[in-house]
Design a protein around this motif. Structure first.
Motif, PDB file in Angstrom:
ATOM      1  N   LEU A  77     -91.654  30.410  -6.247  1.00 43.14           N
ATOM      2  CA  LEU A  77     -90.685  31.293  -6.629  1.00 43.14           C
ATOM      3  C   LEU A  77     -90.198  31.460  -5.703  1.00 43.14           C
ATOM      4  O   LEU A  77     -88.919  31.630  -5.357  1.00 43.14           O
ATOM      5  CB  LEU A  77     -91.417  32.324  -6.754  1.00 43.14           C
ATOM      6  CG  LEU A  77     -91.689  33.602  -8.706  1.00 43.14           C
ATOM      7  CD1 LEU A  77     -92.052  34.818  -9.378  1.00 43.14           C
ATOM      8  CD2 LEU A  77     -91.015  32.871  -9.504  1.00 43.14           C
TER       9      LEU A  77
ATOM     10  N   GLN B 262     -85.842  33.168 -16.058  1.00 41.59           N
ATOM     11  CA  GLN B 262     -84.571  34.546 -15.299  1.00 41.59           C
ATOM     12  C   GLN B 262     -82.865  32.886 -15.470  1.00 41.59           C
ATOM     13  O   GLN B 262     -81.974  33.534 -15.404  1.00 41.59           O
ATOM     14  CB  GLN B 262     -84.854  34.298 -13.917  1.00 41.59           C
ATOM     15  CG  GLN B 262     -84.098  34.069 -12.921  1.00 41.59           C
ATOM     16  CD  GLN B 262     -83.148  35.831 -12.666  1.00 41.59           C
ATOM     17  OE1 GLN B 262     -83.829  37.057 -13.300  1.00 41.59           O
ATOM     18  NE2 GLN B 262     -82.256  36.226 -11.935  1.00 41.59           N
TER      19      GLN B 262
ATOM     20  N   MET C  15     -82.048  30.522  -9.839  1.00 40.27           N
ATOM     21  CA  MET C  15     -83.376  29.298  -9.470  1.00 40.27           C
ATOM     22  C   MET C  15     -82.892  27.819 -10.008  1.00 40.27           C
ATOM     23  O   MET C  15     -82.582  28.137 -11.117  1.00 40.27           O
ATOM     24  CB  MET C  15     -84.772  30.454 -10.500  1.00 40.27           C
ATOM     25  CG  MET C  15     -85.503  31.666 -10.436  1.00 40.27           C
ATOM     26  SD  MET C  15     -86.769  31.973 -10.616  1.00 40.27           S
ATOM     27  CE  MET C  15     -86.927  33.299 -10.704  1.00 40.27           C
TER      28      MET C  15
ATOM     29  N   ILE D 143     -89.760  32.010 -14.302  1.00 35.19           N
ATOM     30  CA  ILE D 143     -88.169  30.655 -14.128  1.00 35.19           C
ATOM     31  C   ILE D 143     -87.820  30.681 -15.155  1.00 35.19           C
ATOM     32  O   ILE D 143     -86.537  31.001 -14.965  1.00 35.19           O
ATOM     33  CB  ILE D 143     -89.254  29.826 -13.490  1.00 35.19           C
ATOM     34  CG1 ILE D 143     -89.288  30.189 -12.076  1.00 35.19           C
ATOM     35  CG2 ILE D 143     -87.284  28.470 -13.237  1.00 35.19           C
ATOM     36  CD1 ILE D 143     -90.168  28.691 -11.127  1.00 35.19           C
TER      37      ILE D 143
ATOM     38  N   GLY E  73     -95.860  31.637 -13.425  1.00 36.18           N
ATOM     39  CA  GLY E  73     -95.282  30.776 -12.074  1.00 36.18           C
ATOM     40  C   GLY E  73     -93.741  30.799 -12.788  1.00 36.18           C
ATOM     41  O   GLY E  73     -92.071  30.748 -12.981  1.00 36.18           O
TER      42      GLY E  73
ATOM     43  N   VAL F 219     -86.578  29.900  -5.768  1.00 35.50           N
ATOM     44  CA  VAL F 219     -85.227  30.765  -5.872  1.00 35.50           C
ATOM     45  C   VAL F 219     -84.106  30.491  -4.344  1.00 35.50           C
ATOM     46  O   VAL F 219     -83.567  30.499  -4.921  1.00 35.50           O
ATOM     47  CB  VAL F 219     -85.843  32.687  -5.022  1.00 35.50           C
ATOM     48  CG1 VAL F 219     -85.034  33.068  -4.515  1.00 35.50           C
ATOM     49  CG2 VAL F 219     -86.688  32.812  -6.462  1.00 35.50           C
TER      50      VAL F 219
END
Length: 413
Positions: free
Chosen positions: A40, A352, A372, A349, A345, A44
């Motif tokens: 992450l 998002q 992301m 992602i 994970g 990010v």
């Protein structure tokens, strides 16, 4: 298959038939959580850098060519003529790049009750219109002005209405009543407060210049090339081109200045570069956490199997063979933790990217959501890196096996 890998891959990781040992649970959980944090963090930061860079290149091209006589204020630029010869010189240095014309013109928007000064940026169809359209919050689909939400609110203007626009041309003022095509909001207040967009053809018509005349040339689509080196090469090529025209005597020479995103937006670029340091720190901390967790877990697994170690030694197995057995067992934990970490994970992602579940304060971060961005190559390299690092670190706790006596180990309770 040798003895160590055969035994290590077949020994149960459970304390009994019903539940896993504490060492297994700690190891798998620690590796999974650490991997999720690392994944992450990379997603990010790379996403944030991509989104901010896209916004910067929307307002400022990667490389901008200006007349050498132009001052530092982009609102007071002289004309530049984009000839076929000039195109060949530029294309030789940046083949395949997107080259577009732009006009930066100071203007004043006026309504019955308010006015606001802006830089009106005329862009041709090859310019950053995609960026403008992606950030529009209201549009009519017609040709015309695109103003920021800040400007629209200050003037009380809506998309579809006409806006009286005054241009300064030396000692003269030109005025046009131009329809507002759309309203954009990029959350970059420094730019939103002062920049509006319009097709370059309209400004060329207002100022009575041909379609190949502008105040700057903008170059985009350079990928990850070193902008400083490309800018220097381009400047030298343009200097040689201008010098040749000067010596020719048949055509007027114009000298050029070359700027790039690193110089035009140095504050933002330096800020983004600092984020790389944050990622490195996070990765190092998470690797240390994973290694510490794995070492602790392997100690627990070894202590739970002291009798088995004594039995193997009594049967003639060497310390190296037994150490390898436990390293293979620990690598199974690593793979299991990575599998869980990848699923969780990548799931976060994906969610998002699809639904933008995690918002941001746009006034502070220039974005309204947590961005992301991740590549499959990054995911593969991160997995390989974790496996290699944990393999190397497992050598330390496995040394404990060498200190165990066969007789005492078999009697260990």
């Amino acid at each position: 298959m040798n003895l160590s890998s055969f035994v290590g891959n077949r020994l149960s990781l459970k304390r009994d038939s019903r539940r896993s040992s504490a060492g297994v649970v700690i190891a798998v959980s620690g590796i999974a959580v650490s991997f999720i944090v690392m994944l992450l963090a990379i997603a990010v930061v790379t996403g944030f850098k991509k989104e901010i860079t896209d916004k910067l290149t929307g307002f400022n091209a990667q490389i901008t060519i200006l007349p050498a006589s132009a001052g530092p204020d982009t609102a007071n630029q002289g004309p530049i003529h984009y000839s076929d010869n000039l195109h060949r010189v530029i294309s030789k240095i940046v083949p395949g790049a997107e080259i577009s014309l732009a006009i930066n013109q100071p203007a004043v928007f006026k309504t019955d009750s308010a006015f606001q000064g802006v830089i009106l940026r005329g862009m041709d169809p090859n310019g950053a219109w995609n960026f403008v359209e992606e950030n529009m919050t209201a549009a009519t689909g017609k040709e015309g002005l695109v103003i920021s939400r800040h400007t629209a609110d200050a003037l009380g203007i809506k998309a579809g209405e006409k806006l009286m626009t005054h241009f300064f041309d030396g000692s003269h003022i030109r005025s046009r009543n131009i329809p507002v095509k759309g309203i954009y909001e990029s959350h970059f207040s420094n730019f939103d407060n002062s920049i509006a967009f319009i097709p370059i053809s309209e400004l060329q018509e207002i100022f009575d210049v041909d379609s190949m005349t502008a105040t700057s040339l903008e170059i985009r689509g350079l990928g990850n090339k070193d902008l400083d080196k490309v800018s220097e090469s381009l400047y030298q090529a343009l200097l040689a081109y201008s010098t040749e025209n000067l010596e020719d005597g048949d055509s007027p020479a114009q000298f050029y200045r070359v700027e790039n995103l690193n110089t035009q937006c140095s504050i933002y670029i330096n800020w983004l570069n600092l984020l790389d340091t944050n990622v490195v720190v996070i990765l190092l901390l998470m690797i240390l956490v994973s290694c510490f967790t794995l070492i602790s877990s392997l100690f627990i697994i070894i202590l739970e199997r002291v009798n088995m170690i004594g039995l193997f030694k009594a049967m003639g197995a060497t310390n190296l063979q037994i150490r390898r057995i436990f390293i293979y067992m620990a690598q199974r934990l690593v793979v299991r933790g990575l599998l869980i970490g990848n699923i969780i994970g990548l799931g976060i992602i994906f969610l998002q990217l699809k639904f933008r579940l995690f918002p941001l304060d746009a006034e502070a971060y220039y974005l309204s959501f947590v961005p992301m961005n991740i590549s499959w190559l990054t995911i593969i390299l991160l997995n390989i890196g974790v496996i290699v690092m944990t393999w190397l670190i497992l050598i330390l706790p496995s040394l404990l096996i060498s200190t165990l006596s066969p007789a005492r180990s078999i009697r260990y309770e």
